[in-house]
Scaffold this active site. Structure first.
Site, mmCIF file in Angstrom:
data_model
loop_
_atom_site.group_PDB
_atom_site.id
_atom_site.type_symbol
_atom_site.label_atom_id
_atom_site.label_comp_id
_atom_site.label_asym_id
_atom_site.label_seq_id
_atom_site.Cartn_x
_atom_site.Cartn_y
_atom_site.Cartn_z
ATOM 1 C CG HIS A 214 -0.307 0.260 2.501
ATOM 2 N ND1 HIS A 214 0.352 -0.727 3.179
ATOM 3 C CD2 HIS A 214 -0.185 1.377 3.250
ATOM 4 C CE1 HIS A 214 0.840 -0.224 4.300
ATOM 5 N NE2 HIS A 214 0.542 1.048 4.367
HETATM 6 C C1 UD1 Z 1 -2.290 4.728 6.669
HETATM 7 C C2 UD1 Z 1 -0.991 5.076 7.390
HETATM 8 C C3 UD1 Z 1 0.039 3.976 7.184
HETATM 9 C C4 UD1 Z 1 -0.515 2.629 7.539
HETATM 10 C C5 UD1 Z 1 -1.786 2.408 6.741
HETATM 11 C C6 UD1 Z 1 -2.365 1.043 7.061
HETATM 12 C C7 UD1 Z 1 -0.535 7.477 7.487
HETATM 13 C C8 UD1 Z 1 0.326 8.546 6.964
HETATM 14 N N1 UD1 Z 1 -0.418 6.292 6.893
HETATM 15 O O1 UD1 Z 1 -2.038 4.804 5.279
HETATM 16 O O2 UD1 Z 1 1.148 4.237 8.022
HETATM 17 O O3 UD1 Z 1 0.425 1.627 7.242
HETATM 18 O O4 UD1 Z 1 -2.708 3.435 7.064
HETATM 19 O O5 UD1 Z 1 -3.607 0.867 6.509
HETATM 20 O O6 UD1 Z 1 -1.283 7.690 8.403
HETATM 21 N N2 UD1 Z 1 -9.676 4.524 2.918
HETATM 22 C C9 UD1 Z 1 -10.817 3.766 2.822
HETATM 23 N N3 UD1 Z 1 -11.339 3.246 3.953
HETATM 24 C C10 UD1 Z 1 -10.785 3.442 5.168
HETATM 25 C C11 UD1 Z 1 -9.612 4.209 5.253
HETATM 26 C C12 UD1 Z 1 -9.069 4.730 4.131
HETATM 27 O O7 UD1 Z 1 -11.357 3.585 1.741
HETATM 28 O O8 UD1 Z 1 -11.311 2.944 6.175
HETATM 29 C C13 UD1 Z 1 -9.072 5.111 1.724
HETATM 30 C C14 UD1 Z 1 -8.934 6.603 1.838
HETATM 31 O O9 UD1 Z 1 -10.045 7.223 1.331
HETATM 32 C C15 UD1 Z 1 -7.690 6.891 1.034
HETATM 33 C C16 UD1 Z 1 -6.881 5.613 1.120
HETATM 34 O O10 UD1 Z 1 -7.752 4.603 1.609
HETATM 35 O O11 UD1 Z 1 -8.003 7.120 -0.304
HETATM 36 C C17 UD1 Z 1 -5.701 5.775 2.005
HETATM 37 O O12 UD1 Z 1 -6.058 6.046 3.370
HETATM 38 P P1 UD1 Z 1 -5.186 7.003 4.303
HETATM 39 O O13 UD1 Z 1 -5.761 7.072 5.660
HETATM 40 O O14 UD1 Z 1 -4.925 8.262 3.589
HETATM 41 O O15 UD1 Z 1 -3.768 6.339 4.448
HETATM 42 P P2 UD1 Z 1 -3.251 4.851 4.245
HETATM 43 O O16 UD1 Z 1 -2.639 4.750 2.888
HETATM 44 O O17 UD1 Z 1 -4.307 3.876 4.630
#
Ligand code: UD1
Length: 378
Positions: A214
């Site tokens: 990811h």
């Molecule tokens: C975050 C953490 C990372 C961790 C990862 C594990 C930061 C900087 N990064 O990254 O350290 O390893 O989580 O999962 O905090 N989304 C969903 N559903 C959710 C949550 C997120 O669809 O429940 C989508 C969001 O809309 C976004 C993407 O997933 O487009 C990424 O989510 P985001 O919270 O920005 O960071 P992660 O890449 O998950």
């Protein structure tokens, strides 16, 4: 939250936080049952909000419902940081706590630490002091900023202790307690269970790989991501690759013209199912940090598609190996694995399942005595 003792905010926002807070909450609850006056307010920032990224973990790990949910949801790094800071500051202004306890390195960790420290609410950082040295990762910025304003560090390794000392942190603020993520792993190991697709897909012990990807460096560029998936397919000698797809990765994957062969694409798995898959796999291919700690303790070979790690003991002591982000490095690494030449590995000091208890005992000592953090006396 009943009682009149010091109130501790335990902050959780994203998936890797949940396994880290569970043992701390359990140990604090045990102390309360034994007469401790410490109070706990569980604050979920809402950074991860899906059932699959959040709710499943609360249920499986027996984490109580949050006392407060800041419900920030998705956004850019700055949008999420800002929203968490604004909402957590409002909470502290309406009901101040005695300590803000943050874990790990996600956006929520940094945002809450900043909001708290600006109001002179002391900050404790669980997993403080680890460093990848790679400023291209948002997590590294989160670690640096959080640790710059942390009062008490609860650390996972001697390397973390050394990093903090090098940065000028006094020994009296560093507490080497071990790894709460491993507390959760060991406490739940007997309950690991196969996912629903296990039988129908014909998976067999030691005859498949698990992959998680990811990191933006691996998944945001669709051409690079497609090359990486092709290289995985060519390196695994026909064994299936179970690939629980993180929401961020799903976006890139859905835009690829050809779906990669040999990959078993599944939703993000709950904790017990995911670690069952890991425990019985031939090996794990990942760009996660936490997964490398779990494979180290489970003794499963782990190939990490990154150039750096903030968890060097998973490489020097454990079963993890960094091969960088060039997909060409995958085949030689897996060839060694198939040849039975992978290292066996050991378990780092204090990754023993007792870390939550150590942290709870220290919190009682530090807050019970009304000790003021050294940084705040300045
Ligand atoms: C975050 C953490 C990372 C961790 C990862 C594990 C930061 C900087 N990064 O990254 O350290 O390893 O989580 O999962 O905090 N989304 C969903 N559903 C959710 C949550 C997120 O669809 O429940 C989508 C969001 O809309 C976004 C993407 O997933 O487009 C990424 O989510 P985001 O919270 O920005 O960071 P992660 O890449 O998950």
């Amino acid at each position: 939250m009943n009682g009149t003792g010091p109130l501790i905010d335990v902050i959780a926002g994203a998936r890797p936080n949940f396994m880290k807070i569970a043992p701390i909450l359990r140990a604090l609850k045990a102390r309360q049952a034994a007469g401790s006056h410490l109070r706990v307010r569980l604050v979920h920032t809402g950074q991860h909000y899906d059932e699959r990224m959040s709710g499943d973990f609360f249920r499986q790990l027996g984490i109580p419902d949050p006392d407060v949910n800041l419900e920030v949801g998705s956004g850019t790094q700055a949008e999420q940081t800002a929203a968490i800071m604004v909402r957590y500051e409002q909470l502290l202004l309406s009901a101040r706590s005695a300590l803000c306890l943050v874990v790990g390195d996600v956006t929520s960790t940094m945002a809450c630490a900043i909001a708290a420290q600006k109001l002179r609410v002391p900050v404790a950082h669980v997993e403080g002091g680890i460093r990848s040295g790679d400023w291209g990762m948002p997590e590294e910025i989160n670690r640096l900023v959080t640790d710059a304003i942390t009062d008490w560090f609860f650390t996972t390794s001697e390397v973390a202790n050394a990093n903090l000392r090098k940065a000028g942190v006094a020994d009296e603020r560093i507490f080497f307690v071990g790894n709460t993520m491993i507390d959760t792993l060991l406490a739940n190991r007997a309950q690991f269970r196969p996912p629903s697709f296990w039988a129908e897909t014909g998976l067999r012990e030691g005859q498949y790989f698990v992959m998680t990807l990811h990191r933006p460096a691996n998944v945001d560029d669709s051409q690079g991501f497609a090359n990486l998936l092709r290289a995985v397919g060519q390196a695994v000698r026909g064994l299936p690759v179970v690939f629980p797809v993180h929401p961020r990765t799903a976006k890139t994957l859905s835009a690829l013209p050809d779906k990669p062969a040999g990959l078993l694409l599944v939703d993000p798995q709950p904790y017990l199912e995911f670690n069952y898959l890991v425990q019985h796999a031939r090996g794990v291919i990942t760009d996660s940090g936490g997964v490398t700690e779990e494979t180290t303790v489970l003794g499963v070979p782990c190939v990490t598609l990154r150039d750096t790690t903030e968890r060097p003991e998973t490489v020097t002591i454990g079963t993890n190996e960094l091969i960088g982000t060039d997909p060409a490095a995958l085949k030689p690494a897996l060839d060694r694995l198939f040849a039975g030449q992978w290292k066996k590995g050991g378990v780092p000091d204090k990754w023993d399942g007792r870390t939550g208890e150590r942290i709870a005992a220290l919190l009682e000592e530090l807050l019970g005595e009304g000790r003021t953090p050294a940084a705040q006396r300045r």
